[in-house]
Design a protein around this motif. Structure first.
Motif, PDB file in Angstrom:
ATOM      1  N   ILE A  13       0.805  -1.313  -0.064  1.00  0.00           N
ATOM      2  CA  ILE A  13       0.142  -0.006  -0.178  1.00  0.00           C
ATOM      3  C   ILE A  13       0.769   1.184  -0.155  1.00  0.00           C
ATOM      4  O   ILE A  13       0.558   2.234  -0.770  1.00  0.00           O
ATOM      5  CB  ILE A  13      -1.058  -0.002   1.227  1.00  0.00           C
ATOM      6  CG1 ILE A  13      -2.006  -1.067   1.069  1.00  0.00           C
ATOM      7  CG2 ILE A  13      -1.454   1.372   1.553  1.00  0.00           C
ATOM      8  CD1 ILE A  13      -2.692  -1.454   2.349  1.00  0.00           C
ATOM      9  N   GLY A  18      -0.317   4.805  -1.150  1.00  0.00           N
ATOM     10  CA  GLY A  18      -1.351   4.808  -0.048  1.00  0.00           C
ATOM     11  C   GLY A  18      -1.027   5.351   1.321  1.00  0.00           C
ATOM     12  O   GLY A  18       0.176   5.599   1.441  1.00  0.00           O
ATOM     13  N   MET A  39      -6.475   5.196   0.154  1.00  0.00           N
ATOM     14  CA  MET A  39      -5.615   6.092  -0.636  1.00  0.00           C
ATOM     15  C   MET A  39      -5.704   7.549   0.154  1.00  0.00           C
ATOM     16  O   MET A  39      -6.253   7.943   0.990  1.00  0.00           O
ATOM     17  CB  MET A  39      -6.562   6.378  -1.802  1.00  0.00           C
ATOM     18  CG  MET A  39      -6.951   5.271  -2.771  1.00  0.00           C
ATOM     19  SD  MET A  39      -8.001   5.762  -4.241  1.00  0.00           S
ATOM     20  CE  MET A  39      -9.362   6.156  -3.535  1.00  0.00           C
TER      21      MET A  39
END
Length: 62
Positions: A13, A18, A39
């Protein structure tokens, strides 16, 4: 999910841009722990919908 699986997911991520909440000390003790990832533009909104904004959690980039 094991701690290792969570760490791997957090790494993916983060590499994709992210945002993640830190893994708490309780995870290192083998106790259940919460995870939060999204996000960047949705992180604050998602955090506000969860209990991750209480005193037990320190929100930040992992």
């Amino acid at each position: 999910m094991s701690l290792w699986d969570c760490c791997a997911a957090y790494a993916l991520i983060d590499a994709a841009g992210g945002r993640t909440a830190p893994i708490g000390a309780q995870a290192l003790q083998g106790r259940p722990f919460g995870v939060l990832a999204s996000m960047p533009q949705d992180f604050a909104r998602l955090r506000d919908l969860t209990d991750f904004d209480n005193d037990e959690w320190e929100i930040g980039r992992a």
